[in-house]
Design a protein around this motif. Structure first.
Motif, mmCIF file in Angstrom:
data_model
loop_
_atom_site.group_PDB
_atom_site.id
_atom_site.type_symbol
_atom_site.label_atom_id
_atom_site.label_comp_id
_atom_site.label_asym_id
_atom_site.label_seq_id
_atom_site.Cartn_x
_atom_site.Cartn_y
_atom_site.Cartn_z
ATOM 1 N N LYS A 43 47.628 11.866 -42.579
ATOM 2 C CA LYS A 43 47.570 10.407 -42.057
ATOM 3 C C LYS A 43 46.909 10.742 -40.505
ATOM 4 C CE LYS A 43 51.433 8.516 -44.547
ATOM 5 N NZ LYS A 43 52.615 7.899 -44.201
ATOM 6 N N ASN A 72 43.492 8.928 -39.380
ATOM 7 C CA ASN A 72 43.387 7.910 -38.198
ATOM 8 C C ASN A 72 42.747 8.459 -37.339
ATOM 9 O OD1 ASN A 72 45.277 6.060 -39.440
ATOM 10 N ND2 ASN A 72 46.981 7.131 -39.062
ATOM 11 N N TYR A 124 39.190 7.722 -37.972
ATOM 12 C CA TYR A 124 38.968 6.185 -38.221
ATOM 13 C C TYR A 124 38.679 5.804 -36.551
ATOM 14 C CZ TYR A 124 39.585 1.574 -39.474
ATOM 15 O OH TYR A 124 39.178 0.222 -39.491
ATOM 16 N N ASP A 153 38.411 2.440 -44.740
ATOM 17 C CA ASP A 153 39.116 1.277 -45.144
ATOM 18 C C ASP A 153 39.061 1.228 -46.677
ATOM 19 O OD1 ASP A 153 39.952 0.339 -42.637
ATOM 20 O OD2 ASP A 153 38.058 -1.169 -42.409
ATOM 21 N N ARG A 205 42.091 3.830 -47.484
ATOM 22 C CA ARG A 205 43.074 4.041 -46.581
ATOM 23 C C ARG A 205 44.133 3.582 -47.309
ATOM 24 N NH1 ARG A 205 44.757 3.759 -41.020
ATOM 25 N NH2 ARG A 205 42.679 3.396 -40.385
#
Length: 148
Positions: A9, A13, A16, A112, A115
Motif C-alpha cells: 500500500k 501510494n 500515486y 485508480d 486501487r
C-alpha cells in the motif's frame, strides 16, 4: 503478511503521489520514477504468483475463499489486480519509449482503476489469515503443515 501488505500500500501510494510530476522535487527523473512504478508491478506480481501457486491451493483445502471456484474471492481479486498491473506495464513501456508522452492524469487514472480492488484484497486477505479466523477452519497442526 500484514507487513507485506502494508508495504504494498505504501509503495502504491508513493507511486500515486509522485505521478503528478513531484518526483522531480525528490531528485528523481521520469525514468527513475517509471522504474519505481515497474517495481511495484513486479513486486505485486511476484507476491501473487507465489500465493496462487503455493499458498492458496493449500489454504483452499480448508477455506473456499482461497479456491479456484465461485467462492474463490481472493483469486478473483488477483485477476482484477493483474489486469490493472498489465495496463500499468503498458503505460510504463509507452512512456519509456517516448517520455514526452508521459501524462500524470493517465498514470493516476490507471492506478485508480485497480486501487480499490488491490487495497480491499490486501486488507481482506490479512483479515482472513488472522489467527482467530484461521481457528474456524484449521488446527494448529494444519497450519504447521503448510509449505511456508
Amino acid at each position: 503478511m500484514n507487513s507485506f501488505h502494508t508495504w504494498f500500500k505504501q509503495e502504491f501510494n508513493m507511486v500515486y503521489q509522485l505521478a503528478d510530476g513531484s518526483f522531480n522535487a525528490r531528485a528523481l527523473s521520469l525514468a527513475r520514477y517509471l522504474e519505481m512504478a515497474k517495481s511495484l508491478s513486479q513486486h505485486l506480481t511476484m507476491h501473487h504468483t507465489i500465493e496462487e501457486r503455493y499458498i492458496f491451493p493449500e489454504l483452499a483445502k480448508f477455506m473456499p475463499k482461497f479456491g479456484n471456484t465461485n467462492e474463490g474471492e481472493h483469486l478473483e481479486s488477483h485477476r482484477g489486480i493483474h489486469e490493472g498491473l498489465e495496463n500499468l506495464d503498458i503505460l510504463i513501456a509507452k512512456w519509456k519509449k517516448d517520455p514526452s508522452t508521459y501524462s500524470p492524469t493517465e498514470m493516476r487514472a490507471c492506478l485508480d482503476g485497480f486501487r480499490e480492488v488491490l487495497f480491499h484484497h490486501l486488507d481482506e486477505e490479512v483479515a482472513d489469515l488472522r489467527g482467530e479466523n484461521l481457528k474456524k477452519y484449521m488446527t494448529l497442526a494444519d497450519v504447521d503443515a503448510m509449505p511456508m
